[in-house]
Design a protein around this motif. Structure first.
Motif, mmCIF file in Angstrom:
data_model
loop_
_atom_site.group_PDB
_atom_site.id
_atom_site.type_symbol
_atom_site.label_atom_id
_atom_site.label_comp_id
_atom_site.label_asym_id
_atom_site.label_seq_id
_atom_site.Cartn_x
_atom_site.Cartn_y
_atom_site.Cartn_z
ATOM 1 N N TYR B 336 0.829 -1.202 0.000
ATOM 2 C CA TYR B 336 0.000 0.000 0.000
ATOM 3 C C TYR B 336 0.866 1.255 0.000
ATOM 4 O O TYR B 336 0.587 2.217 -0.718
ATOM 5 N N LEU B 337 1.922 1.242 0.822
ATOM 6 C CA LEU B 337 2.790 2.427 0.882
ATOM 7 C C LEU B 337 3.437 2.681 -0.476
ATOM 8 O O LEU B 337 3.589 3.829 -0.894
ATOM 9 N N ILE B 339 2.203 1.923 -3.548
ATOM 10 C CA ILE B 339 1.307 2.567 -4.520
ATOM 11 C C ILE B 339 0.877 3.953 -4.029
ATOM 12 O O ILE B 339 0.594 4.833 -4.824
ATOM 13 N N THR B 340 0.875 4.156 -2.700
ATOM 14 C CA THR B 340 0.631 5.508 -2.193
ATOM 15 C C THR B 340 1.648 6.472 -2.776
ATOM 16 O O THR B 340 1.310 7.572 -3.214
ATOM 17 N N MET B 341 2.919 6.030 -2.810
ATOM 18 C CA MET B 341 3.979 6.893 -3.343
ATOM 19 C C MET B 341 3.755 7.168 -4.829
ATOM 20 O O MET B 341 4.000 8.276 -5.302
ATOM 21 N N TYR B 343 0.807 7.218 -6.480
ATOM 22 C CA TYR B 343 -0.284 8.177 -6.585
ATOM 23 C C TYR B 343 0.191 9.566 -6.173
ATOM 24 O O TYR B 343 -0.101 10.564 -6.826
ATOM 25 N N PHE B 344 0.941 9.619 -5.064
ATOM 26 C CA PHE B 344 1.367 10.920 -4.559
ATOM 27 C C PHE B 344 2.257 11.618 -5.578
ATOM 28 O O PHE B 344 2.090 12.810 -5.841
ATOM 29 N N CYS B 347 0.043 12.959 -8.444
ATOM 30 C CA CYS B 347 -0.879 14.038 -8.068
ATOM 31 C C CYS B 347 -0.120 15.284 -7.621
ATOM 32 O O CYS B 347 -0.512 16.410 -7.929
ATOM 33 N N PHE B 348 0.979 15.075 -6.895
ATOM 34 C CA PHE B 348 1.729 16.236 -6.414
ATOM 35 C C PHE B 348 2.336 16.997 -7.589
ATOM 36 O O PHE B 348 2.252 18.228 -7.656
#
Lengths: 392, 367
Positions: B336-337, B339-341, B343-344, B347-348
């Motif tokens: 999860y961490l 794919i969080t990165m 996405y981040f 988006c960022f």
């Protein structure tokens, strides 16, 4: 004739704007009606071909599935409409608590962006940028995983002061035993709010008449607390609490927030508060610096100028985007279906799979959210009108 | 009396206002409240950060060995899960030997996206390039033409699907949004109310209900016996959804055009469509680029919802990769961490671009 404008041509010619407009509108409405009719025909034909029954009569048959948590008494023999009611209440519960918490957290974060402390400023910035750039569904899934996988089992629950218990079974906390005292305290509180409101109106009028400033915050709060306490004492001042107790695998007493509820709440609050922080920051930024300087040159303290000068003006900018954030939070609560919190979407999904009535179930979901959205929007528009500049 | 020259003492140098020490004094220890906050945050950091650092870096397992990870559980992170399941997380179930196709297709799409963000390329031919690239993407991914092996859409997945759904959702919604936004500002009451009903209806319901509709109701809408591909249905759902939001963004731009310009155009004899095409839209659409970018970010994040109707984009692919594998499932949080990165990062970067372009577009108005 003094007033002779251009002659209004309403003839049936292509050159007349009114006629052209009428034709365009007829074409548009006709096309949409035709499209809807075509889709409806196909849907009916498909339903007949697949033997799907339609109609909302299934709402009166027993639902036959259990729901993990419910605000009202429910069991599997109750009809579908009760199940949907449970779902709507669960959605509203998470949405209302979420909106309150997200507003508090978001406002703190937004104001924190103006802090004189660089670390605080930086932390608020990092928080906002991180939480709003990661999908809320991913955050919900992560919180759920943490709450169910990383936390210890019930028998080794993390205990805080011996009354709060945190485990992969949820969060257990003590609740007061409901009795006459609490009921009277509630009545007293409501009475207190009415009295406090009346006092505030009277004080405001006195201020406008005589210029004498009376306390508009502490005294009303005092009235509410005093009235509630009076009710509590009149009911015999009960102090009994139901405290959770863990014996091996069983718990007794207290109340529980399930991991599903906590995960949805945490995810929604942390995500939305990042957006609310930006809304609040933009609102405060929109008040020109001259206003602050003027306020301090009039001798207002920092707190007074915030309360009397900056916030009322910032509020006008804040309210409309804040409304859409509240609506977003409510709509995002539908993601609860992904982790099994029984909100209205989750109930509708189960019912859909059991009865096969897709059109009806989806229509119910949409109707629930549309009603919530439109009534929230109407309320916030009313509030916005109150806060707007009174112009002639 | 002899007058003796007595030099007066030099004035002390002014207090330094630049440099590290004055900055720290002003920004970290401005007053007692600020000092307490600084010290409290530092104390918390000293207390918690070493533990986190130990978990994330020092004790982390990078060798792709489930047993090592199992031993380090609770002490160190198992980043090996990312390496072990990388292909499945990032590309989903796409056939391994054909993997160059999603790679190439996504690269082309990303290149075109970047090009669309550069002002120099904001020309009519950009729309033509999009019209060519959208079908080309489907041909490259789906195959069946030019000797490419056919890959059914239920095997598409991972990052290419995420990027595709977000991009096509916005690109296909764009023309529809312009029409609806113009319709909402039309003088003709029937057309205006149709557009208002559409916009408010869609904005009032969550995306998930639209996706449910796409997966359960769209098959009923078509003639008996025909059932379009689930990906296509979801794409239509996302497009209709984002068009309503985009229409409101475009309307913001339309409203910002001064009425005098429209009146001037009318008095020159331009028709309604000529006025919109030559006067209003070029200015309005350039003005709303930051708003479109924000919608794009929102849709990019919202594509994660399609996992609920069983399409395996990035979030769904992670579940696909780990749920069925008992050895690696305990390390889902690391996945999860990861794919969080991803996405981040996307988006960022997009939100920075949005801020930058906003400044660029307003350059004539700032002084």
């Amino acid at each position: 004739m003094a007033d002779r404008g251009p002659p209004k041509r309403r003839d049936w010619s292509w050159r007349s704007q009114a006629f052209r407009g009428l034709v365009y509108q007829l074409i548009a409405v006709g096309a949409v009606a035709l499209g809807v009719w075509y889709l409806a025909q196909n849907t009916l034909a498909n339903m007949a071909a697949r033997g799907i029954q339609s109609g909302f009569d299934f709402l009166r048959t027993p639902a036959g599935f259990d729901i993990g948590e419910s605000l009202i008494p429910y069991d599997a023999l109750d009809p579908y409409w009760v199940a949907f009611g449970v779902g709507v209440l669960n959605t509203l519960r998470v949405a209302v608590i979420g909106v309150v918490l997200a507003t508090i957290l978001g406002t703190l974060l937004g104001v924190g962006r103006f802090s004189r402390n660089a670390i605080l400023r930086g932390l608020c910035y990092a928080y906002v940028e991180f939480f709003r750039n990661v999908p809320v569904l991913l955050q919900l899934l992560m919180w759920y995983l943490i709450l169910t996988d990383v936390l210890p089992p019930l028998s080794e629950a993390i205990s805080i002061a011996g009354v709060l218990f945190l485990s992969n079974n949820g969060f257990k906390f003590p609740v007061p035993v409901w009795g006459l005292g609490q009921a009277l305290a509630g009545v007293g509180g409501v009475l207190g709010i009415v009295l406090a409101w009346a006092y505030r109106r009277w004080a405001m009028r006195q201020f406008e008449l005589t210029g004498r400033v009376r306390s508009l915050v502490l005294v009303p709060i005092g009235i509410v607390i005093a009235a509630a306490t009076a009710g509590w004492i009149a009911g015999g001042a009960p102090t009994a609490w139901s405290i959770p107790r863990i014996d091996g695998f069983l718990t007794t007493g207290g109340a529980t927030a399930t991991p599903e509820f906590l995960a949805v709440l945490l995810g929604l609050v942390l995500y939305t508060s990042a957006f609310i922080a930006e809304v609040v920051r933009a609102g405060i930024n929109s008040v020109s610096h001259g206003q602050v300087e003027a306020a301090s040159s009039l001798g207002l303290t920092k707190g007074q100028s915030m309360r009397l000068v900056i916030l009322p003006q910032a509020l006008r900018v804040i309210i409309p985007p804040m409304t859409s954030q509240y609506l977003n939070l409510t709509k995002n609560s539908s993601l609860a279906v992904a982790i099994g919190y029984p909100d209205v979407v989750s109930i509708a999904n189960t019912s859909l799979n059991q009865t096969g009535r897709a059109v009806e179930c989806i229509a119910i979901i949409m109707a629930v959210y549309l009603t919530t959205s439109l009534s929230t929007a109407a309320f916030m528009n009313w509030y916005n009108k109150r806060a707007a500049i009174k112009e002639r | 009396m002899a007058v003796v020259f007595q030099p007066i003492a030099p004035r002390p140098a002014p207090v330094k206002t630049e440099g590290l020490v004055p900055w720290v004094r002003a920004n970290l220890f401005g007053d007692w409240k600020s000092s307490i906050a600084t010290l409290a945050i530092l104390a918390l950091g000293i207390y918690y950060l070493p533990g986190f650092f130990g978990w994330a870096v020092a004790n982390a397992v990078l060798t792709q060995d489930a047993n090592l990870c199992q031993q380090a559980r609770g002490v160190g992170a198992c980043w090996a899960v990312v390496g072990e399941k990388f292909r499945l997380i990032v590309f989903g179930r796409y056939p391994y030997e054909q993997q160059w196709r999603p790679e190439l297709a996504t690269l082309i799409l990303l290149a075109l996206l970047v090009a669309s963000c550069i002002r120099r390329f904001w020309k009519p031919w950009l729309a033509l390039v999009w019209i060519v690239v959208v079908p080309a993407f489907f041909v490259l991914m789906g195959g069946g033409w030019f000797g490419l092996e056919s890959v059914p859409t239920d095997q598409w997945g991972g990052l290419p699907l995420t990027i595709m759904l977000a991009t096509f959702g916005i690109v296909l919604a764009y023309p529809l949004a312009i029409v609806v936004a113009l319709g909402r500002r039309s003088k003709l009451p029937a057309i205006r109310s149709l557009c208002i009903v559409y916009i408010e209806l869609v904005r009032g319901v969550p995306l998930i209900s639209v996706l449910f509709m796409a997966s359960f109701m769209f098959p009923l809408f078509l003639p008996v016996g025909k059932s379009p591909d689930v990906l296509l249905r979801v794409l239509v759902g996302i497009t209709l959804f984002s068009a309503a939001y985009l229409a409101e963004v475009v309307r913001g731009g339309l409203q910002a055009i001064p009425k005098g310009q429209i009146e001037a155009a009318e008095s020159l004899g331009l028709s309604y469509w000529q006025t919109q095409r030559k006067i209003v839209l070029p200015q309005a659409l350039a003005m709303v680029v930051p708003g479109i970018m924000n919608s794009f970010i929102a849709i990019f994040k919202d594509t994660s919802l399609v996992t609920i109707v069983s399409l395996y984009e990035l979030t769904g692919a992670l579940g696909l990769a780990l749920n069925s594998d008992a050895d690696w499932r305990p390390f889902k949080i690391e996945g999860y961490l990861f794919i969080t990165m991803i996405y981040f990062a996307f988006c960022f970067a997009m939100s920075r671009y949005s801020l930058w372009i906003e400044k660029q577009l307003n350059v004539s108005r700032t002084r």
